[in-house]
Design an enzyme around this catalytic site. Sequence first.
Site, PDB file in Angstrom:
ATOM      1  N   LYS A  70       0.833  -1.210   0.000  1.00 42.91           N
ATOM      2  CA  LYS A  70       0.000   0.000   0.000  1.00 42.91           C
ATOM      3  C   LYS A  70       0.867   1.260   0.000  1.00 42.91           C
ATOM      4  CE  LYS A  70      -4.023  -2.154   2.219  1.00 42.91           C
ATOM      5  NZ  LYS A  70      -3.453  -3.510   2.369  1.00 42.91           N
TER       6      LYS A  70
ATOM      7  N   CYS B 278      -7.800  -7.341   6.456  1.00 41.89           N
ATOM      8  CA  CYS B 278      -8.044  -8.431   5.495  1.00 41.89           C
ATOM      9  C   CYS B 278      -8.778  -9.558   6.214  1.00 41.89           C
ATOM     10  CB  CYS B 278      -6.758  -8.914   4.841  1.00 41.89           C
ATOM     11  SG  CYS B 278      -5.402  -9.214   5.973  1.00 41.89           S
TER      12      CYS B 278
END
Length: 417
Positions: free
Chosen positions: A223, A344
């Site tokens: 990210k 996640c």
Amino acid sequence: MAALGGRGRTAAAALLRREPPPPGLGPGPRRYRYKEKWAATAPRIPPTRLALHHFDVSYSLQLKDLWPSVRAGLLCEQKYGALLNNFSPVDHVAQELELQNATDFVSEAPKKAQRSQRGAAAEEAGREESRAQEGSGEGRTVTQAETMTQAEMSPPLPASISSNIKCYTFPRGDITRFRPARPDTLGLLDYYLMDAASLLPVLALNVQPDDFVLDLCAAPGGKTLALLQTGVCGHLAANDVSISRTKRLYQILHSYVPKEIRETVSVTSCDGRDWEQLEGGTFHKVLVDVPCTTDRHSVMEDDNNIFHRRRTKERQMLPMLQLQLLMAGILATKPGGEVVYSTCSLSPLQNEYVIERAVEIAETQFNISIHVEDLSYFRMLFQDTFSFFSGCRLGELVLPHLTANFGPMYFCKLRRM
């Protein structure tokens, strides 16, 4: 020894030499010589099985009829996207991927959504016109007004969603694998393979030119790399509490980012929960991608599995850690700034409940008003690439699915008022 008979001496000599005595001289078999140690002899249940059992119990209640499909997705090979490296010449790479039938889902999504909106609006207008022709002139005027109102009420598509980020994925049902990344003439790799759903929190953050950006839990670095691909960060701070994982972040930056850009990134290894004490209220945008049960890893890999029995307490404390990190992210943001929280995991205890608690604490303990942003337009934009869970109360959740096996990925956007 002399006082012993011949047979006795033989047995004694054997004992001294640590040899077994002749047949018939040794003691009889001991049936219960050793106490059985259940801790050592009972079969150990692998953490992957423990994780799957836990998910079967909890997620079947949450997802109901969707769980069998999601479960199958979690247990099958994950699908990847190729995040193009804008610091490397990418035109020939994009052409190569397009010849393999891969598409840039980031740039294609708004085009598809706009076409879909126009088609739906035309279809609705046609239906209203047919109804109007059957009624009076007065009725015709009313339905046309209603149609206008419905068009105006359609959620606008944010133009900024088409950022400089380019990520190629194969169509639903296509399980083609990407080739490994290759270096260019300067040694920078041409793309980064990642779960394409991991880009959604970065897109939701919507970085604007000269924004000061904090990636609070940055490692292993996917990210962070995506944030740099926007090309608009005024300053990027990348932090992770784990020194070993921070080394992995450094490796990613060296493999993909030229030196002059790397020097604009501040990499630290601090406890993210203490960030407010270091640089409170200084960032325009904060990404808080917290440690979680990493559901896909938990059912597939025994190594470093949060469901290992010795990590039970650590797993139980995850929601508290996540809340503390999110609060640190909120406090690190300027008034008017934005925070994107992501995991996640499919667990509402790690997702919506953390958001709700953080909003409450910000209001009651810090007198900070937080607005939870509506991200439902992400479902419309990216429905051709990802499978979204429609029952999410706050934020958005990508569900694994055999035809689009990305995720799980939960993300929610908060604005500090």
